[in-house]
Design a protein around this motif. Structure first.
Motif, PDB file in Angstrom:
ATOM      1  N   SER A  22       0.826  -1.202   0.000  1.00 32.72           N
ATOM      2  CA  SER A  22       0.000   0.000   0.000  1.00 32.72           C
ATOM      3  C   SER A  22       0.859   1.249   0.000  1.00 32.72           C
ATOM      4  O   SER A  22       1.922   1.287   0.617  1.00 32.72           O
ATOM      5  CB  SER A  22      -0.909   0.014   1.228  1.00 32.72           C
ATOM      6  OG  SER A  22      -1.697  -1.161   1.261  1.00 32.72           O
ATOM      7  N   ASP A  55      -0.581   4.278   0.910  1.00 37.86           N
ATOM      8  CA  ASP A  55      -1.079   5.141   1.981  1.00 37.86           C
ATOM      9  C   ASP A  55      -2.004   4.340   2.887  1.00 37.86           C
ATOM     10  O   ASP A  55      -2.283   3.169   2.638  1.00 37.86           O
ATOM     11  CB  ASP A  55      -1.781   6.385   1.422  1.00 37.86           C
ATOM     12  CG  ASP A  55      -2.994   6.056   0.564  1.00 37.86           C
ATOM     13  OD1 ASP A  55      -3.294   4.869   0.358  1.00 37.86           O
ATOM     14  OD2 ASP A  55      -3.647   7.002   0.083  1.00 37.86           O
ATOM     15  N   GLU A  96      -5.190   4.623   3.435  1.00 40.12           N
ATOM     16  CA  GLU A  96      -6.483   4.251   2.833  1.00 40.12           C
ATOM     17  C   GLU A  96      -6.345   2.975   2.002  1.00 40.12           C
ATOM     18  O   GLU A  96      -7.202   2.096   2.052  1.00 40.12           O
ATOM     19  CB  GLU A  96      -7.007   5.400   1.970  1.00 40.12           C
ATOM     20  CG  GLU A  96      -8.373   5.147   1.399  1.00 40.12           C
ATOM     21  CD  GLU A  96      -9.455   4.948   2.449  1.00 40.12           C
ATOM     22  OE1 GLU A  96     -10.372   4.133   2.222  1.00 40.12           O
ATOM     23  OE2 GLU A  96      -9.391   5.604   3.510  1.00 40.12           O
ATOM     24  N   ALA A  97      -5.273   2.871   1.246  1.00 38.15           N
ATOM     25  CA  ALA A  97      -5.027   1.656   0.469  1.00 38.15           C
ATOM     26  C   ALA A  97      -4.800   0.466   1.397  1.00 38.15           C
ATOM     27  O   ALA A  97      -5.231  -0.656   1.104  1.00 38.15           O
ATOM     28  CB  ALA A  97      -3.827   1.855  -0.450  1.00 38.15           C
ATOM     29  N   ALA A 142      -6.133   0.113   4.446  1.00 38.55           N
ATOM     30  CA  ALA A 142      -7.449  -0.252   4.983  1.00 38.55           C
ATOM     31  C   ALA A 142      -8.255  -1.025   3.943  1.00 38.55           C
ATOM     32  O   ALA A 142      -8.924  -2.010   4.281  1.00 38.55           O
ATOM     33  CB  ALA A 142      -8.194   0.996   5.432  1.00 38.55           C
ATOM     34  N   ASN A 143      -8.201  -0.617   2.681  1.00 35.15           N
ATOM     35  CA  ASN A 143      -8.901  -1.340   1.616  1.00 35.15           C
ATOM     36  C   ASN A 143      -8.352  -2.744   1.442  1.00 35.15           C
ATOM     37  O   ASN A 143      -9.105  -3.694   1.210  1.00 35.15           O
ATOM     38  CB  ASN A 143      -8.819  -0.572   0.299  1.00 35.15           C
ATOM     39  CG  ASN A 143      -9.669   0.674   0.313  1.00 35.15           C
ATOM     40  OD1 ASN A 143     -10.649   0.773   1.054  1.00 35.15           O
ATOM     41  ND2 ASN A 143      -9.287   1.653  -0.494  1.00 35.15           N
ATOM     42  N   ARG A 183      -9.734  -4.836   4.205  1.00 27.84           N
ATOM     43  CA  ARG A 183     -11.164  -5.109   3.971  1.00 27.84           C
ATOM     44  C   ARG A 183     -11.358  -6.188   2.914  1.00 27.84           C
ATOM     45  O   ARG A 183     -12.279  -6.997   3.024  1.00 27.84           O
ATOM     46  CB  ARG A 183     -11.880  -3.831   3.552  1.00 27.84           C
ATOM     47  CG  ARG A 183     -12.045  -2.856   4.671  1.00 27.84           C
ATOM     48  CD  ARG A 183     -12.806  -1.622   4.217  1.00 27.84           C
ATOM     49  NE  ARG A 183     -12.659  -0.577   5.202  1.00 27.84           N
ATOM     50  CZ  ARG A 183     -12.174   0.622   4.967  1.00 27.84           C
ATOM     51  NH1 ARG A 183     -11.822   0.976   3.740  1.00 27.84           N
ATOM     52  NH2 ARG A 183     -12.054   1.495   5.935  1.00 27.84           N
ATOM     53  N   LYS A 224     -14.071  -0.303   9.473  1.00 25.31           N
ATOM     54  CA  LYS A 224     -14.621   1.028   9.248  1.00 25.31           C
ATOM     55  C   LYS A 224     -14.663   1.821  10.553  1.00 25.31           C
ATOM     56  O   LYS A 224     -14.453   3.025  10.565  1.00 25.31           O
ATOM     57  CB  LYS A 224     -16.033   0.938   8.660  1.00 25.31           C
ATOM     58  CG  LYS A 224     -16.050   0.507   7.218  1.00 25.31           C
ATOM     59  CD  LYS A 224     -17.472   0.407   6.699  1.00 25.31           C
ATOM     60  CE  LYS A 224     -17.499  -0.112   5.274  1.00 25.31           C
ATOM     61  NZ  LYS A 224     -18.861  -0.311   4.801  1.00 25.31           N
ATOM     62  N   ASN A 231     -10.299   3.320  14.394  1.00 24.46           N
ATOM     63  CA  ASN A 231      -9.608   4.578  14.117  1.00 24.46           C
ATOM     64  C   ASN A 231      -8.100   4.424  14.100  1.00 24.46           C
ATOM     65  O   ASN A 231      -7.391   5.352  13.740  1.00 24.46           O
ATOM     66  CB  ASN A 231      -9.985   5.632  15.165  1.00 24.46           C
ATOM     67  CG  ASN A 231     -11.458   5.933  15.138  1.00 24.46           C
ATOM     68  OD1 ASN A 231     -12.117   5.737  14.134  1.00 24.46           O
ATOM     69  ND2 ASN A 231     -11.974   6.409  16.251  1.00 24.46           N
ATOM     70  N   GLU A 242      -4.649   3.875  10.621  1.00 26.69           N
ATOM     71  CA  GLU A 242      -3.596   4.759  10.108  1.00 26.69           C
ATOM     72  C   GLU A 242      -2.310   4.588  10.908  1.00 26.69           C
ATOM     73  O   GLU A 242      -1.221   4.528  10.336  1.00 26.69           O
ATOM     74  CB  GLU A 242      -4.050   6.221  10.163  1.00 26.69           C
ATOM     75  CG  GLU A 242      -5.008   6.588   9.075  1.00 26.69           C
ATOM     76  CD  GLU A 242      -5.333   8.069   9.073  1.00 26.69           C
ATOM     77  OE1 GLU A 242      -4.450   8.871   9.432  1.00 26.69           O
ATOM     78  OE2 GLU A 242      -6.464   8.404   8.725  1.00 26.69           O
ATOM     79  N   TYR A 245      -0.808   1.272  10.079  1.00 25.02           N
ATOM     80  CA  TYR A 245      -0.134   1.336   8.781  1.00 25.02           C
ATOM     81  C   TYR A 245       1.234   2.004   8.895  1.00 25.02           C
ATOM     82  O   TYR A 245       2.227   1.488   8.386  1.00 25.02           O
ATOM     83  CB  TYR A 245      -0.995   2.087   7.765  1.00 25.02           C
ATOM     84  CG  TYR A 245      -0.248   2.422   6.499  1.00 25.02           C
ATOM     85  CD1 TYR A 245       0.047   1.431   5.570  1.00 25.02           C
ATOM     86  CD2 TYR A 245       0.192   3.713   6.245  1.00 25.02           C
ATOM     87  CE1 TYR A 245       0.763   1.725   4.427  1.00 25.02           C
ATOM     88  CE2 TYR A 245       0.900   4.013   5.104  1.00 25.02           C
ATOM     89  CZ  TYR A 245       1.174   3.009   4.188  1.00 25.02           C
ATOM     90  OH  TYR A 245       1.884   3.307   3.054  1.00 25.02           O
TER      91      TYR A 245
END
Length: 153
Positions: free
Chosen positions: A103, A105, A107-108, A110-111, A114, A125, A128, A131, A134
């Protein structure tokens, strides 16, 4: 009379074979939860507490952590009225390492989680601390170390 007994025997044998095959057939059905709850009630969530423990370490040596998890044969558990998931801690650590390495970042990352663990999509989701997880995980991956090198040109 002879035809009647012949037909009767044929039907009897067919009926016995049918009941035998139906009786021995095993059908496994998956659990279906029917409810009106909008919010998922979670009974056990070792994944979030494990993520918090990893964040608290501040430096994760994946090789050592995976080796310890394999030796302990430990697993993480997620139980709710909708989902039941048990995964080996070593496999989860490998998933985190792979996600952080691939990844660019948070967000990538977390995706990626998922996609790999769709049973936990609602928890990811709400979580918190992905981030932070990561950023700490990325530091100790190959691509993270490469991107941390100073640009000489």
């Amino acid at each position: 009379m002879k035809t009647f007994t012949h037909h009767f025997n044929t039907y009897l044998i067919g009926f016995l074979l049918l009941t035998f095959f139906v009786g021995t057939a095993q059908v496994e059905l998956e659990t279906v939860y029917l409810n009106n709850y909008v919010e998922e009630e979670v009974y056990t969530n070792n994944f979030s507490s494990f993520n918090n423990d990893l964040i608290a370490e501040d430096v994760i040596n994946f090789r050592i952590e995976i080796k310890k998890a394999k030796e302990d044969n430990s697993s993480l558990l997620f139980l709710s009225e909708r989902n039941n998931l048990e995964i080996l801690t070593a496999s989860y650590l490998k998933t985190i390492r792979k996600g952080a390495n691939r990844s660019i970042d948070a967000e990538a990352f977390a995706n990626f989680l998922r996609e790999r663990l769709p049973e936990l999509i609602n928890q990811f989701k709400k979580d918190n601390n992905l981030e932070e997880l990561y950023s700490i995980s990325r530091k100790n991956t190959f691509n993270g170390k490469i991107s941390a090198l100073p640009v000489v040109l």
